[in-house]
Design a protein around this motif. Structure first.
Motif, PDB file in Angstrom:
ATOM      1  N   PRO A   6      15.222  28.513 -22.463  1.00 37.69           N
ATOM      2  CA  PRO A   6      15.155  28.262 -21.033  1.00 37.69           C
ATOM      3  C   PRO A   6      14.141  27.800 -20.445  1.00 37.69           C
ATOM      4  N   GLU A   7      12.913  28.112 -20.729  1.00 35.95           N
ATOM      5  CA  GLU A   7      11.444  27.762 -20.304  1.00 35.95           C
ATOM      6  C   GLU A   7      11.383  26.269 -20.145  1.00 35.95           C
ATOM      7  N   SER A   8      12.061  25.336 -21.145  1.00 35.98           N
ATOM      8  CA  SER A   8      11.717  23.883 -21.133  1.00 35.98           C
ATOM      9  C   SER A   8      12.337  23.073 -19.955  1.00 35.98           C
ATOM     10  N   GLN A   9      13.200  23.919 -19.178  1.00 37.39           N
ATOM     11  CA  GLN A   9      13.577  23.090 -17.914  1.00 37.39           C
ATOM     12  C   GLN A   9      12.560  22.604 -17.136  1.00 37.39           C
ATOM     13  N   VAL A  10      12.235  21.312 -16.492  1.00 40.05           N
ATOM     14  CA  VAL A  10      11.395  20.971 -15.766  1.00 40.05           C
ATOM     15  C   VAL A  10      11.985  20.681 -14.487  1.00 40.05           C
ATOM     16  N   ASP A  11      11.215  20.930 -13.591  1.00 37.21           N
ATOM     17  CA  ASP A  11      11.742  20.698 -11.892  1.00 37.21           C
ATOM     18  C   ASP A  11      11.357  19.175 -11.823  1.00 37.21           C
ATOM     19  N   SER A  12      12.358  18.514 -11.532  1.00 31.55           N
ATOM     20  CA  SER A  12      12.201  16.908 -11.055  1.00 31.55           C
ATOM     21  C   SER A  12      11.112  16.640 -10.304  1.00 31.55           C
ATOM     22  N   GLY A  13      10.799  17.548  -9.384  1.00 33.49           N
ATOM     23  CA  GLY A  13       9.834  17.485  -8.303  1.00 33.49           C
ATOM     24  C   GLY A  13       8.526  17.535  -9.145  1.00 33.49           C
ATOM     25  N   VAL A  14       8.212  18.233  -9.998  1.00 32.31           N
ATOM     26  CA  VAL A  14       7.258  18.280 -10.821  1.00 32.31           C
ATOM     27  C   VAL A  14       6.826  17.069 -11.655  1.00 32.31           C
ATOM     28  N   LEU A  15       7.788  16.494 -12.126  1.00 30.45           N
ATOM     29  CA  LEU A  15       7.834  15.399 -12.819  1.00 30.45           C
ATOM     30  C   LEU A  15       7.241  14.058 -12.001  1.00 30.45           C
ATOM     31  N   MET A  16       7.819  14.077 -10.767  1.00 33.35           N
ATOM     32  CA  MET A  16       7.316  13.173  -9.814  1.00 33.35           C
ATOM     33  C   MET A  16       5.955  13.185  -9.489  1.00 33.35           C
ATOM     34  N   ALA A  17       5.328  14.556  -9.315  1.00 36.56           N
ATOM     35  CA  ALA A  17       4.163  14.710  -8.908  1.00 36.56           C
ATOM     36  C   ALA A  17       3.161  14.323  -9.915  1.00 36.56           C
ATOM     37  N   LEU A  18       3.498  14.580 -10.908  1.00 40.45           N
ATOM     38  CA  LEU A  18       2.718  14.219 -12.176  1.00 40.45           C
ATOM     39  C   LEU A  18       2.737  12.812 -12.559  1.00 40.45           C
ATOM     40  N   GLY A  19       3.791  12.372 -12.404  1.00 43.98           N
ATOM     41  CA  GLY A  19       3.859  10.829 -12.327  1.00 43.98           C
ATOM     42  C   GLY A  19       3.253   9.986 -11.314  1.00 43.98           C
ATOM     43  N   ALA A  20       3.163  10.452 -10.014  1.00 43.66           N
ATOM     44  CA  ALA A  20       2.192   9.966  -9.252  1.00 43.66           C
ATOM     45  C   ALA A  20       0.923  10.068  -9.543  1.00 43.66           C
TER      46      ALA A  20
END
Length: 345
Positions: free
Chosen positions: A135-149
């Motif tokens: 269950p811990e492998s789920q990533v918040d899409s907002g986190v991905l957007m912040a990392l990508g930015a």
């Protein structure tokens, strides 16, 4: 379809095909006058399409970004590609599963019948890891957007990082704030990772994105360093195989190979073993016998991987693999005859 409506759709399709369109070229492609082009552009603007005019020797038009997402046009190949991508989006672990399902329904219902039939015949079964198992492998899409930015802007990332004890990341259970130069956002085995230069440890690190909590604001801009080996895919694969990913010779992880590699003979058909051997090499020795050369990050790990096959095992080498089988045999025997085993008898 009325002629004007058909012309508007053709104009919109052209505007989506390239960034800038000279007005004269649009008029020529649509076989209309430049004045009609201007009127049709105004009609599309009234429908919410952000079309801007640019000046120059060949003044023309550009479909710009707006505040709202207007209706879009896709050709047949784009529509099919979009539908297939949405079907497999549930394996990304990016927290977009529900949105992808709704988007697929929207795309499908407006597709022409011929495309809808193609999509319905192409049912993609997304095989992901069990949510209860990881269950811990789920990533918040907002986190991905912040990392990508941060990667795109080349700005130092400040973040808190949670690493459960025994996870094998080599870091304390909870650290923060961390400072790193983010270089690449990648996926591996159904998880998202950030490849970055750790400023405090002065080394390349691979951080699990689901354990990252970005801090704001980000730090100063940086000049990207050269990734060891220059290939992010080889670097990440090497890290998970226990090497530095640089492809340098020497050491157990040279050339991106597994640090531990062994050879065994299994009492199974080669066709059956090859289906589950990942990047192993399988050689047929007979109807129910084959040779398997396989790698792993440790000798016990390699022995455990080979032990998954329900068959007799003959170790060809090296001695470290034979010792690992002995170590696992003693461990399994102890587990079978321990307190729980005694109570079951």
């Amino acid at each position: 379809m009325p002629k004007t409506s058909a012309r508007l759709l053709s104009l919109l399709s052209l505007l989506q095909a390239r960034r800038d369109w000279p007005g004269a070229l649009l008029a020529e492609r649509l076989d209309i006058s430049p004045r009609t082009v201007r009127r049709d552009v105004d009609r599309l603007r009234e429908l919410g399409y952000p079309i801007v005019a640019f000046k120059g020797p060949e003044g023309g038009y550009r479909l710009d970004a707006g505040t709202d997402l207007p209706p879009l046009l896709f050709d047949d190949e784009q529509a099919v590609a979009l539908a297939v991508a949405l079907q497999i989006a549930t394996t990304t672990g990016a927290g977009i599963e529900e949105a992808a399902a709704r988007a697929l329904t929207t795309v499908r219902q407006v597709m022409p019948g011929r495309l809808r039939r193609r999509i319905d015949m192409l049912q993609v079964t997304a095989v992901g890891r069990s949510a209860t198992a990881r269950p811990e492998s789920q990533v918040d899409s907002g986190v991905l957007m912040a990392l990508g930015a941060a990667v795109h802007a080349r700005e130092v990332l400040r973040f808190d990082y949670a690493s459960p004890p025994g996870a094998g990341d080599g870091d304390p259970a909870t650290t923060g704030p961390r400072r790193a130069e983010p270089h690449h956002l990648v996926t591996w085995g159904g998880r998202w990772y950030l490849v970055a230069w750790d400023l405090d440890r002065e080394d390349w690190r691979t951080f699990r994105a689901d354990r990252i909590t970005p801090r704001v604001p980000t730090g100063p801009r940086f000049t990207p360093r050269e990734l060891p080996g220059g290939d992010v895919a080889a670097f990440v694969a090497g890290r998970f195989r226990g090497s530095d990913g640089s492809g340098s010779s020497g050491g157990s992880g040279g050339s991106g190979e597994w640090p531990c590699r062994g050879e065994v003979i299994l009492g199974l058909p080669a066709s059956e073993v090859s289906r589950y051997s990942r990047d192993g090499v399988v050689e047929e020795l007979g109807p129910d016998r084959c040779r398997l050369v396989l790698g792993s990050w440790s000798w016990p790990g390699l022995a455990a991987d080979i032990g998954r096959f329900d068959a007799d095992i003959e170790v060809v080498g090296p001695a470290e693999l034979r010792d690992a089988f002995g170590q696992l045999a003693r461990r399994y025997a102890s587990a079978a005859t321990g307190p729980l085993g005694e109570r079951s008898q």
